[in-house]
Enzyme design. Structure first.
Site, PDB file in Angstrom:
ATOM      1  N   ARG A   1       0.836  -1.208   0.000  1.00 29.46           N
ATOM      2  CA  ARG A   1       0.000   0.000   0.000  1.00 29.46           C
ATOM      3  C   ARG A   1       0.869   1.255   0.000  1.00 29.46           C
ATOM      4  O   ARG A   1       0.644   2.180  -0.791  1.00 29.46           O
ATOM      5  CB  ARG A   1      -0.920  -0.015   1.223  1.00 29.46           C
ATOM      6  CG  ARG A   1      -1.713   1.278   1.389  1.00 29.46           C
ATOM      7  CD  ARG A   1      -2.736   1.195   2.513  1.00 29.46           C
ATOM      8  NE  ARG A   1      -2.155   0.892   3.819  1.00 29.46           N
ATOM      9  CZ  ARG A   1      -2.846   0.806   4.950  1.00 29.46           C
ATOM     10  NH1 ARG A   1      -4.161   0.981   4.938  1.00 29.46           N
ATOM     11  NH2 ARG A   1      -2.251   0.517   6.093  1.00 29.46           N
TER      12      ARG A   1
ATOM     13  N   GLU B   1     -11.573  -3.919  17.454  1.00 28.62           N
ATOM     14  CA  GLU B   1     -11.393  -2.672  16.709  1.00 28.62           C
ATOM     15  C   GLU B   1     -12.791  -2.128  16.416  1.00 28.62           C
ATOM     16  O   GLU B   1     -13.716  -2.896  16.155  1.00 28.62           O
ATOM     17  CB  GLU B   1     -10.621  -2.940  15.411  1.00 28.62           C
ATOM     18  CG  GLU B   1     -10.240  -1.674  14.658  1.00 28.62           C
ATOM     19  CD  GLU B   1      -9.235  -1.948  13.531  1.00 28.62           C
ATOM     20  OE1 GLU B   1      -8.111  -2.429  13.837  1.00 28.62           O
ATOM     21  OE2 GLU B   1      -9.587  -1.702  12.364  1.00 28.62           O
TER      22      GLU B   1
ATOM     23  N   ARG C   1      -6.486   9.002  10.963  1.00 34.21           N
ATOM     24  CA  ARG C   1      -7.362   8.468  12.012  1.00 34.21           C
ATOM     25  C   ARG C   1      -8.827   8.723  11.714  1.00 34.21           C
ATOM     26  O   ARG C   1      -9.697   7.999  12.184  1.00 34.21           O
ATOM     27  CB  ARG C   1      -6.983   9.080  13.362  1.00 34.21           C
ATOM     28  CG  ARG C   1      -5.567   8.748  13.813  1.00 34.21           C
ATOM     29  CD  ARG C   1      -5.369   7.256  14.035  1.00 34.21           C
ATOM     30  NE  ARG C   1      -4.019   6.940  14.493  1.00 34.21           N
ATOM     31  CZ  ARG C   1      -3.589   5.707  14.690  1.00 34.21           C
ATOM     32  NH1 ARG C   1      -4.377   4.666  14.447  1.00 34.21           N
ATOM     33  NH2 ARG C   1      -2.367   5.493  15.114  1.00 34.21           N
TER      34      ARG C   1
HETATM   35  C1  3EB Z   1      -3.987   0.893  14.470  1.00 32.57           C
HETATM   36  O1  3EB Z   1      -4.459   1.906  14.983  1.00 32.57           O
HETATM   37  C2  3EB Z   1      -4.887  -0.308  14.455  1.00 32.57           C
HETATM   38  O2  3EB Z   1      -3.629  -0.422   8.231  1.00 32.57           O
HETATM   39  O3  3EB Z   1      -5.330   0.600   7.324  1.00 32.57           O
HETATM   40  C3  3EB Z   1      -6.624   0.505  12.119  1.00 32.57           C
HETATM   41  C4  3EB Z   1      -7.153   1.133  10.981  1.00 32.57           C
HETATM   42  C5  3EB Z   1      -5.479  -0.266  11.985  1.00 32.57           C
HETATM   43  C6  3EB Z   1      -6.543   0.991   9.742  1.00 32.57           C
HETATM   44  C7  3EB Z   1      -4.753   0.118   8.311  1.00 32.57           C
HETATM   45  C8  3EB Z   1      -4.874  -0.408  10.735  1.00 32.57           C
HETATM   46  C9  3EB Z   1      -5.399   0.233   9.616  1.00 32.57           C
HETATM   47  O4  3EB Z   1      -2.839   0.833  14.030  1.00 32.57           O
HETATM   48  C10 3EB Z   1      -4.913  -0.996  13.148  1.00 32.57           C
END
Ligand code: 3EB
Length: 318
Positions: free
Chosen positions: A145, A312, A210
């Protein structure tokens, strides 16, 4: 400028005449289909097992459709006014290379259609913790990615909100909502930005924001990424589902606050659980936390990218 986008979680067996642009329902029949009246909805079942016998359906609505979905080369597209819904299903062997190719094709298609800004992306694939060419498969995914997004010259400040979860089904499912103008990425002050995680988590860090804030004709909207029990860059409360759930909710509340005081409450949540038997405990904590404001929830089984993480949660303020 606004982006006309809306979403709802619709209980199973509820008749709804509204034409959706994209729909996601974990129905244990993995694939991408054209559904709804005149086949105008991109219907995605990404291989996640539902924890409900009759799961609600997540629907995304946008402006008037200007085309029917097409699925050439495994790439399904649907243009609806201000947004492009796009989805791809493909093999998930050689995950680094597959991910790189899927991202390259997907972003190229968004650009070609005039919707170059990625607001929100979802990624699901099998065997997330298994090794592949010296990497854990989640790391291989992150590497592919990042390689694609770097080559496409998408800056870290232009990352979409995202989710990446291990499913029980083979196959890489990637879907996205793209727009003609950018959203505003929102970071969480309790966490290091994922794209700045130290190298020990992955040779190339996870490429996502986020959350993404957009302005719709009905007011602001916050698209929240998959969120877990992480502060700084470290996993918290290994083995403790109750404490992980509370930490995750603290992260979600922080994102709501960071997104702006004018944001409404939660429209819906999706909870990914490593162990289905944790559902009752998590449901009780959600009730205790949100009370009468508890939003509708879609419950699915999924593997969070780090072995020690049991839960999650993602959601939308709208
Ligand atoms: C984290 O906060 C938890 O690799 O796209 C959450 C949301 C997480 C997206 C991604 C990974 C991804 O790292 C994991």
């Amino acid at each position: 400028m606004t982006i006309d986008l809306d979403t709802r979680l619709i209980p199973a067996d509820t008749a709804s005449a509204e034409p959706a642009g994209l729909s996601l329902r974990p129905a244990n029949d993995p694939g991408i289909r054209c559904a709804g009246a005149n086949g105008t909805t991109l219907a995605i079942d990404p291989g996640l097992a539902s924890l409900d016998p009759a799961p609600p359906e997540e629907r995304w609505f946008a402006g008037a459709a200007s085309n029917a979905p097409s699925g050439e080369g495994g790439l399904y597209r649907r243009v609806c006014g201000d947004v492009l819904f796009i989805a791809r299903e493909g093999p998930d062997d050689d995950l680094r290379e597959r991910t790189r190719d899927v991202y390259r094709d997907l972003v190229a298609a968004c650009r070609e259609a005039g919707y170059p800004y990625l607001l929100r992306m979802w990624n699901f694939f099998g065997r997330i913790h298994e090794p592949e060419k010296g990497l854990e498969r989640y790391q291989a995914f992150c590497t592919g990615r990042a390689e694609a997004l770097e080559a496409l010259e998408i800056p870290l400040g232009g990352m979409p909100a995202a989710t990446a979860i291990g499913s029980d089904h083979a196959g890489l499912f990637v879907h996205a909502i793209a727009a003609r103008e950018p959203g505003t990425p929102v970071e969480n002050p309790r966490q290091v930005s994922a794209y700045h995680y130290p190298e020990r988590y992955s040779p190339k860090s996870p490429s996502f924001a986020r959350a993404t804030r957009i302005e719709t004709p009905r007011g602001p909207m916050l698209l929240i990424s998959g969120t877990a029990s992480i502060t700084g860059h470290e996993s918290r409360h290994p083995g403790d589902i109750a404490a992980q759930t509370r930490e995750t909710l603290a992260n979600l509340d922080t994102l709501h606050a960071e997104g702006g005081a004018d944001l409404p409450g939660l429209r819906w949540l999706r909870v990914y659980l490593r162990h289905p038997e944790h559902r009752d405990a998590v449901e009780a904590i959600l009730r205790e936390h949100y009370g009468a404001r508890t939003p509708p929830v879609q419950w699915v089984r999924g593997d969070v990218c780090r072995q020690e993480l049991l839960i999650e949660i993602e959601g939308v303020h709208a």
